[in-house]
Design a protein around this motif. Structure first.
Motif, PDB file in Angstrom:
ATOM      1  N   PHE A 121      -2.156  -2.733  22.573  1.00  0.00           N
ATOM      2  CA  PHE A 121      -3.204  -3.651  23.022  1.00  0.00           C
ATOM      3  C   PHE A 121      -4.183  -2.951  23.957  1.00  0.00           C
ATOM      4  CE2 PHE A 121      -0.287  -3.776  26.516  1.00  0.00           C
ATOM      5  CZ  PHE A 121      -1.054  -4.045  27.644  1.00  0.00           C
ATOM      6  N   LEU A 122      -3.678  -2.085  24.807  1.00  0.00           N
ATOM      7  CA  LEU A 122      -4.513  -1.368  25.760  1.00  0.00           C
ATOM      8  C   LEU A 122      -5.378  -0.331  25.056  1.00  0.00           C
ATOM      9  CD1 LEU A 122      -5.103  -1.093  28.789  1.00  0.00           C
ATOM     10  CD2 LEU A 122      -3.298   0.623  28.894  1.00  0.00           C
ATOM     11  N   ALA A 123      -4.784   0.396  24.112  1.00  0.00           N
ATOM     12  CA  ALA A 123      -5.533   1.404  23.363  1.00  0.00           C
ATOM     13  C   ALA A 123      -6.636   0.759  22.518  1.00  0.00           C
ATOM     14  CB  ALA A 123      -4.596   2.214  22.483  1.00  0.00           C
ATOM     15  N   GLN A 124      -6.375  -0.424  21.976  1.00  0.00           N
ATOM     16  CA  GLN A 124      -7.395  -1.123  21.197  1.00  0.00           C
ATOM     17  C   GLN A 124      -8.524  -1.626  22.084  1.00  0.00           C
ATOM     18  OE1 GLN A 124      -5.306  -4.158  19.026  1.00  0.00           O
ATOM     19  NE2 GLN A 124      -4.662  -2.742  17.411  1.00  0.00           N
ATOM     20  N   ALA A 125      -8.188  -2.021  23.301  1.00  0.00           N
ATOM     21  CA  ALA A 125      -9.196  -2.572  24.202  1.00  0.00           C
ATOM     22  C   ALA A 125     -10.094  -1.495  24.815  1.00  0.00           C
ATOM     23  CB  ALA A 125      -8.523  -3.369  25.306  1.00  0.00           C
ATOM     24  N   VAL A 126      -9.504  -0.361  25.180  1.00  0.00           N
ATOM     25  CA  VAL A 126     -10.280   0.642  25.911  1.00  0.00           C
ATOM     26  C   VAL A 126     -10.411   1.976  25.186  1.00  0.00           C
ATOM     27  CG1 VAL A 126      -9.711  -0.387  28.127  1.00  0.00           C
ATOM     28  CG2 VAL A 126      -8.304   1.473  27.256  1.00  0.00           C
ATOM     29  N   GLY A 127      -9.683   2.168  24.112  1.00  0.00           N
ATOM     30  CA  GLY A 127      -9.707   3.434  23.393  1.00  0.00           C
ATOM     31  C   GLY A 127      -8.517   4.303  23.773  1.00  0.00           C
ATOM     32  N   CYS A 145      -5.423   8.397  29.761  1.00  0.00           N
ATOM     33  CA  CYS A 145      -5.735   8.715  31.156  1.00  0.00           C
ATOM     34  C   CYS A 145      -5.036   7.743  32.103  1.00  0.00           C
ATOM     35  CB  CYS A 145      -7.245   8.663  31.351  1.00  0.00           C
ATOM     36  SG  CYS A 145      -7.789   9.177  32.980  1.00  0.00           S
ATOM     37  N   PHE A 146      -5.053   6.472  31.764  1.00  0.00           N
ATOM     38  CA  PHE A 146      -4.379   5.458  32.584  1.00  0.00           C
ATOM     39  C   PHE A 146      -2.878   5.688  32.617  1.00  0.00           C
ATOM     40  CE2 PHE A 146      -2.322   1.257  32.866  1.00  0.00           C
ATOM     41  CZ  PHE A 146      -2.758   0.876  34.131  1.00  0.00           C
ATOM     42  N   ILE A 147      -2.286   5.943  31.453  1.00  0.00           N
ATOM     43  CA  ILE A 147      -0.839   6.180  31.368  1.00  0.00           C
ATOM     44  C   ILE A 147      -0.462   7.435  32.157  1.00  0.00           C
ATOM     45  CG2 ILE A 147       1.074   6.720  29.798  1.00  0.00           C
ATOM     46  CD1 ILE A 147       0.176   3.813  29.633  1.00  0.00           C
ATOM     47  N   GLU A 148      -1.268   8.483  32.061  1.00  0.00           N
ATOM     48  CA  GLU A 148      -0.983   9.706  32.820  1.00  0.00           C
ATOM     49  C   GLU A 148      -0.951   9.452  34.320  1.00  0.00           C
ATOM     50  OE1 GLU A 148      -2.713  13.482  30.336  1.00  0.00           O
ATOM     51  OE2 GLU A 148      -4.151  12.277  31.452  1.00  0.00           O
ATOM     52  N   GLN A 149      -1.838   8.603  34.795  1.00  0.00           N
ATOM     53  CA  GLN A 149      -1.925   8.342  36.232  1.00  0.00           C
ATOM     54  C   GLN A 149      -0.766   7.501  36.749  1.00  0.00           C
ATOM     55  OE1 GLN A 149      -5.711   6.644  37.293  1.00  0.00           O
ATOM     56  NE2 GLN A 149      -6.824   8.146  36.101  1.00  0.00           N
ATOM     57  N   LEU A 150      -0.308   6.532  35.944  1.00  0.00           N
ATOM     58  CA  LEU A 150       0.635   5.547  36.463  1.00  0.00           C
ATOM     59  C   LEU A 150       1.968   5.477  35.729  1.00  0.00           C
ATOM     60  CD1 LEU A 150      -1.832   2.623  37.125  1.00  0.00           C
ATOM     61  CD2 LEU A 150      -0.804   4.150  38.784  1.00  0.00           C
ATOM     62  N   ALA A 151       2.259   6.406  34.860  1.00  0.00           N
ATOM     63  CA  ALA A 151       3.474   6.340  34.044  1.00  0.00           C
ATOM     64  C   ALA A 151       4.723   6.147  34.888  1.00  0.00           C
ATOM     65  CB  ALA A 151       3.611   7.607  33.212  1.00  0.00           C
TER      66      ALA A 151
END
Length: 129
Positions: free
Chosen positions: A11-17, A23-29
């Motif tokens: 859902f996140l990848a579809q919404a923002v690419g 980048c988001f996952i790398e920061q907060l995984a």
């Protein structure tokens, strides 16, 4: 080579690419974050942008959400970006052996259910409960 996002962040990848999701996952995984009910004006929006904040708040309003690590997906994305095994290992926070193991596993784009460990019981031992 396109690597489909796992089901838990699709859902996140579809919404923002895919790139912004990576980048988001790398920061907060692995971290737990609070998702507000309304994204507009929230701290989440300030830190990560309106697209990510609205995608998360529409999916998990007023919840603590543990950001998935998505290690296999990240490793395959890094490989598609042309990184070497050592660069992938450094960026994913794993050893080069882990990178090779991950690449040997079939990737289906979704999280595989972790099998439950069999419980060992000794018939000679009395039950404590």
């Amino acid at each position: 080579m396109t690597v489909p996002a796992p089901a838990n962040i699709e859902f996140l990848a579809q919404a923002v690419g895919d790139d912004a999701a990576l980048c988001f996952i790398e920061q907060l995984a692995g971290q737990e974050i609070f998702i507000p009910a309304v994204a507009a004006g929230s701290r989440l929006e300030t830190l990560y942008g309106p697209e990510i904040a609205s995608a998360l708040s529409s999916r998990y309003p007023k919840e603590m959400w543990r950001v998935p690590v998505c290690r296999d997906w990240r490793i395959r994305r890094y490989l598609a970006m042309g990184l070497t095994v050592n660069q992938i290992a450094a960026r994913a926070g794993v050893t080069s052996d882990s990178v090779y193991r991950s690449l040997r596993k079939p990737y289906r784009g979704k999280m595989a259910a972790r099998p439950e460990k069999p419980r060992y019981s000794d018939h000679r031992q009395i039950s404590l409960f």
